[in-house]
Design a protein around this motif. Structure first.
Motif, PDB file in Angstrom:
ATOM      1  N   VAL A 164       0.833  -1.202   0.000  1.00 39.23           N
ATOM      2  CA  VAL A 164       0.000   0.000   0.000  1.00 39.23           C
ATOM      3  C   VAL A 164       0.869   1.253   0.000  1.00 39.23           C
ATOM      4  O   VAL A 164       0.633   2.201  -0.772  1.00 39.23           O
ATOM      5  CB  VAL A 164      -0.946  -0.019   1.214  1.00 39.23           C
ATOM      6  N   LEU A 291      -8.991  -2.080  -2.328  1.00 45.26           N
ATOM      7  CA  LEU A 291      -8.040  -1.349  -1.494  1.00 45.26           C
ATOM      8  C   LEU A 291      -6.922  -0.735  -2.335  1.00 45.26           C
ATOM      9  O   LEU A 291      -6.631   0.460  -2.235  1.00 45.26           O
ATOM     10  CB  LEU A 291      -7.455  -2.290  -0.446  1.00 45.26           C
ATOM     11  N   LEU A 292      -6.298  -1.547  -3.180  1.00 39.43           N
ATOM     12  CA  LEU A 292      -5.162  -1.057  -3.963  1.00 39.43           C
ATOM     13  C   LEU A 292      -5.607  -0.060  -5.041  1.00 39.43           C
ATOM     14  O   LEU A 292      -4.867   0.876  -5.361  1.00 39.43           O
ATOM     15  CB  LEU A 292      -4.414  -2.233  -4.585  1.00 39.43           C
ATOM     16  N   VAL A 295      -6.053   3.221  -3.201  1.00 38.64           N
ATOM     17  CA  VAL A 295      -4.741   3.788  -2.892  1.00 38.64           C
ATOM     18  C   VAL A 295      -4.114   4.390  -4.143  1.00 38.64           C
ATOM     19  O   VAL A 295      -3.480   5.454  -4.093  1.00 38.64           O
ATOM     20  CB  VAL A 295      -3.829   2.703  -2.289  1.00 38.64           C
TER      21      VAL A 295
END
Length: 338
Positions: A164, A291-292, A295
């Protein structure tokens, strides 16, 4: 669509095949970025029917129609071997995360143009507090057997935290680099939108080539690829700055420097993304992909907006061009990052 694409790759492929698919994904992303820069430059330069930069948004229409026609024939139909179960919508988690992201993003977008009022400085701190509340809520919900928006076990996956941070850093650097250099070559050097798009094509093409080949490099190099990528990016960006010093057009050494930026960013991004997602369980594919992808977008925003403020100040002081409001500058076919 990026989280869905990544989730589909994780669910449709396993083992080495998944690694190859993720590498191909990174390469296609870079090739699309290069093509988008050139096509966007063509459309802006053409000024179709006096519409200026607006037709760049129509590029999505033929792409979408093509995918609708082909997707049903080539995409898997969800007949995997993993257990499927319906997931409910974690509405409180969605509200908390959306509010936290908004409180961080809005000041980055509007703060400079509004003169950095007090709310723009307080808002990110409140956003960070809400993010902590979100993490605590998600953990409690998972312990009770609920369906959190992002499964906490994904965050605890080995290497996910480092991934992350690395992806956020890569996207911030890439977003700032593309934004600042686009403003410089167009506002400072007078390049057309098409020439500006062609200028950055070597960076994206090299990014794609490295994304396809890094797995074949010697095994002894693999652990050092990401750190080496960040170091090479720093050196190459310094070389770009030196090439442009004095207000010149960069000369012959500029394009090797651009290529070095592409190699460095690819080494920092592609192995990191592939390794972070390759070992994630299929049932966690959507969580990890979302999530990625989030980010990635926040990293681009964090890199491009402060860079835009710095570049506007630099252009104003240099007297290269008259100072133009940031929203109008964004209409100049600024290249999108890979």
């Amino acid at each position: 669509m990026i989280p869905q694409v990544l989730s589909l790759i994780q669910r449709a492929f396993t083992g080495e095949a998944r690694v190859r698919a993720l590498g191909a994904y990174a390469a296609v992303l870079a090739v699309g970025a290069a093509a988008g820069q050139v096509v966007g430059g063509v459309l802006v330069s053409a000024d179709l029917l006096g519409t200026g930069w607006r037709p760049v948004f129509l590029v999505n229409v033929p792409v979408g129609l093509f995918l609708l026609a082909v997707g049903g024939r080539v995409l898997p139909r969800g007949t995997g071997t993993w257990p499927e179960r319906a997931r409910g919508l974690d509405l409180p988690g969605l509200v908390l995360l959306g509010a936290a992201v908004s409180l961080v993003a809005v000041p980055l977008v509007l703060g400079q143009e509004e003169g950095w009022p007090s709310w723009s400085l307080l808002s990110p701190a409140v956003g960070a507090l809400l993010l902590a509340v979100f993490c605590g809520y998600e953990s409690r919900l998972a312990r009770r057997g609920g369906t959190p928006l992002i499964a906490p076990r994904v965050l605890r996956h080995p290497g996910m935290g480092l991934a992350v941070l690395r992806i956020a850093a890569v996207m911030a650097v890439n977003g700032g680099f593309l934004f600042v250099l686009t403003l410089h070559v167009q506002e400072g050097l007078g390049y057309s939108a098409l020439r500006a798009g062609l200028t950055f094509a070597p960076t994206a093409v090299v990014f794609g080539a490295v994304g396809l080949t890094w797995r074949r490099w010697p095994a002894a190099w693999q652990r050092a690829l990401a750190p080496a990528g960040f170091a090479l990016t720093a050196v190459s960006m310094a070389a770009v700055g030196l090439a442009f010093r004095g207000g010149g057009h960069g000369g012959v050494w500029l394009y090797p420097a651009y290529a070095g930026v592409g190699v460095g960013l690819a080494l920092a991004f592609s192995p990191t993304l592939t390794r972070a997602l390759a070992a994630v369980r299929p049932e966690d594919a959507a969580d990890a992909s979302g999530l990625l992808a989030t980010v990635t977008q926040l990293g681009q925003l964090a890199g491009s907006r402060p860079s835009a403020h710095s570049s506007s100040t630099g252009l104003s002081h240099s007297g290269a061009r008259r100072r133009i409001p940031l929203r109008k500058r964004c209409s100049h076919a600024c290249p999108r990052s890979p």
